[in-house]
Motif scaffolding. Structure first.
Motif, short mmCIF file in Angstrom:
data_model
loop_
_atom_site.label_atom_id
_atom_site.label_comp_id
_atom_site.label_asym_id
_atom_site.label_seq_id
_atom_site.Cartn_x
_atom_site.Cartn_y
_atom_site.Cartn_z
N UNK A 81 0.82 -1.20 0.00
CA UNK A 81 0.00 0.00 0.00
C UNK A 81 0.87 1.26 0.00
N UNK A 82 1.97 1.22 0.71
CA UNK A 82 2.84 2.39 0.77
C UNK A 82 3.83 2.35 -0.39
N UNK A 83 4.11 3.49 -1.01
CA UNK A 83 5.08 3.51 -2.10
C UNK A 83 6.49 3.24 -1.56
N UNK A 84 7.24 2.45 -2.29
CA UNK A 84 8.59 2.10 -1.87
C UNK A 84 9.53 3.21 -2.32
N UNK A 85 10.31 3.70 -1.35
CA UNK A 85 11.26 4.75 -1.68
C UNK A 85 12.39 4.17 -2.52
N UNK A 86 12.90 4.95 -3.43
CA UNK A 86 14.05 4.60 -4.27
C UNK A 86 13.80 3.37 -5.12
N UNK A 87 12.56 3.15 -5.53
CA UNK A 87 12.22 1.98 -6.33
C UNK A 87 12.94 1.99 -7.68
N UNK A 88 13.07 3.16 -8.30
CA UNK A 88 13.75 3.26 -9.60
C UNK A 88 15.21 2.83 -9.47
N UNK A 89 15.89 3.32 -8.43
CA UNK A 89 17.30 2.96 -8.24
C UNK A 89 17.46 1.46 -7.95
N UNK A 90 16.52 0.90 -7.17
CA UNK A 90 16.58 -0.55 -6.88
C UNK A 90 16.40 -1.36 -8.15
N UNK A 91 15.45 -0.95 -8.99
CA UNK A 91 15.22 -1.67 -10.24
C UNK A 91 16.43 -1.58 -11.17
N UNK A 92 17.03 -0.38 -11.26
CA UNK A 92 18.20 -0.22 -12.12
C UNK A 92 19.37 -1.08 -11.64
N UNK A 93 19.59 -1.11 -10.33
CA UNK A 93 20.68 -1.92 -9.78
C UNK A 93 20.41 -3.42 -10.03
N UNK A 94 19.17 -3.86 -9.85
CA UNK A 94 18.83 -5.27 -10.08
C UNK A 94 19.03 -5.64 -11.54
N UNK A 95 18.62 -4.75 -12.45
CA UNK A 95 18.78 -5.02 -13.88
C UNK A 95 20.25 -5.08 -14.26
#
Length: 120
Positions: A81-95
């Protein structure tokens, strides 16, 4: 040989004994449901006492049992329900870590994620 005495040889068989009469039924009617219930209850109590004694015996040998209670925050919002902070950076690092064989090449994305987490 002398013939057997006539009185002893020809006795009539004794009259058959009559079958004994059955014992009268108990006045209580055989116990019924309450006797079965009381028997089950007594058996259950004996089983409970036996288990308790066995548990105490095991505790005396092995030491007392310890339980741990974990409280969960039921009123707190879930992460979905709550937006995850730094989601873009986490996705980029995982990719980057999935596509690159050397994790040193993803240092830029790791630094960006750390900076995002510190600023938030």
């Amino acid at each position: 040989q002398a013939p057997p005495p006539a009185a002893a040889a020809y006795h009539a068989p004794a009259p058959a004994m009559a079958a004994p009469t059955p014992a009268p039924a108990a006045a209580g009617g055989g116990g019924g449901m309450m006797s079965g219930l009381m028997g089950s209850m007594a058996s259950g109590m004996a089983t409970g006492v036996g288990m308790s004694v066995a548990s105490r015996a095991v505790d005396s040998i092995m030491g007392p049992r310890q339980t741990e209670v974990v409280h969960r925050h039921e009123g707190a919002p879930t992460q979905a329900a709550a937006p995850v902070r730094c989601q873009l950076q986490q996705d980029q690092l995982a990719q980057c870590t999935q596509s690159m064989s050397d994790s040193a090449e993803c240092q830029f994305y790791l630094d960006a994620l750390k900076a995002c987490q510190q600023s938030a």
